[in-house]
Design an enzyme around this catalytic site. Sequence first.
Site, mmCIF file in Angstrom:
data_model
loop_
_atom_site.group_PDB
_atom_site.id
_atom_site.type_symbol
_atom_site.label_atom_id
_atom_site.label_comp_id
_atom_site.label_asym_id
_atom_site.label_seq_id
_atom_site.Cartn_x
_atom_site.Cartn_y
_atom_site.Cartn_z
ATOM 1 N N GLN A 53 0.787 -1.183 0.030
ATOM 2 C CA GLN A 53 -0.047 0.077 0.039
ATOM 3 C C GLN A 53 1.010 1.285 0.014
ATOM 4 O O GLN A 53 0.301 2.315 -0.504
ATOM 5 C CB GLN A 53 -0.781 0.015 1.217
ATOM 6 C CG GLN A 53 -0.439 -0.038 2.585
ATOM 7 C CD GLN A 53 -0.182 -1.377 3.023
ATOM 8 O OE1 GLN A 53 -0.262 -2.290 2.359
ATOM 9 N NE2 GLN A 53 0.101 -1.485 4.404
ATOM 10 N N GLY A 56 1.855 3.627 -3.097
ATOM 11 C CA GLY A 56 0.486 4.588 -3.737
ATOM 12 C C GLY A 56 0.080 5.588 -2.500
ATOM 13 O O GLY A 56 -0.906 6.590 -2.887
ATOM 14 N N HIS A 57 0.354 5.157 -1.413
ATOM 15 C CA HIS A 57 -0.289 5.937 -0.173
ATOM 16 C C HIS A 57 0.656 6.308 1.033
ATOM 17 O O HIS A 57 0.834 5.732 1.956
ATOM 18 C CB HIS A 57 -1.209 5.011 0.381
ATOM 19 C CG HIS A 57 -2.287 5.777 1.298
ATOM 20 N ND1 HIS A 57 -2.211 5.776 2.714
ATOM 21 C CD2 HIS A 57 -3.532 6.121 0.941
ATOM 22 C CE1 HIS A 57 -3.265 6.601 3.164
ATOM 23 N NE2 HIS A 57 -4.193 6.482 2.077
ATOM 24 N N PHE A 58 1.365 7.271 1.100
ATOM 25 C CA PHE A 58 1.892 8.099 -0.333
ATOM 26 C C PHE A 58 2.974 8.016 -0.573
ATOM 27 O O PHE A 58 3.749 8.059 0.365
ATOM 28 C CB PHE A 58 1.295 9.566 0.007
ATOM 29 C CG PHE A 58 -0.129 9.663 0.285
ATOM 30 C CD1 PHE A 58 -1.109 9.644 -0.545
ATOM 31 C CD2 PHE A 58 -0.680 9.686 1.628
ATOM 32 C CE1 PHE A 58 -2.511 9.752 -0.374
ATOM 33 C CE2 PHE A 58 -2.058 9.855 1.780
ATOM 34 C CZ PHE A 58 -2.848 9.957 0.887
ATOM 35 N N VAL A 63 1.751 6.989 4.594
ATOM 36 C CA VAL A 63 0.561 6.803 5.805
ATOM 37 C C VAL A 63 -0.082 5.486 5.533
ATOM 38 O O VAL A 63 -0.362 5.062 4.620
ATOM 39 C CB VAL A 63 -0.026 8.011 5.615
ATOM 40 C CG1 VAL A 63 -1.217 7.804 6.810
ATOM 41 C CG2 VAL A 63 0.571 9.247 5.856
#
Length: 153
Positions: A53, A56-58, A63
């Site tokens: 994750q 892309g986050h972030f 986070v």
Amino acid sequence: MMTLTTDKKTMNITEIQSLLPHRYPFLLIDRVTDYEEGKYLIGLKNVSVNEPQFTGHFPQLPVFPGVLILEAMAQATGLLAFKTFGAPKENELYYFASIDEAKFRKPVTPGDQLMIEVEFLKERRGIALFNGVAKVDGDVVCSAQLKCARREF
């Protein structure tokens, strides 16, 4: 408020995997450090920058997604349900049924260790109600009320 026992019961990843159907990258409880059937369960999630994750986050400021904190709470409630009510039959599963009053207080980042605490409140007609709290270094980062249901599939 949970009352912790002095004799801790634990679960390692092998036992967790025997109870939950989730697998990488969606198994979000690494270890259970204590539980008491019908009362509470405390689970740990080690947050690593290597988790998918974070691509892309972030990318600039990783986070841990709040929805995954809630999913970790839901998995902890499933484990407590198994220990409280027993394993479901071969054609049954504990399903995450609802979430209420979810609050996010602080961001969770790689390197953090999430302590997931769930407390059993009551059960009625196959639906169990729990309080959940996620902490990092003793600080509450998320809280919610969760329900899980035992159903045939």
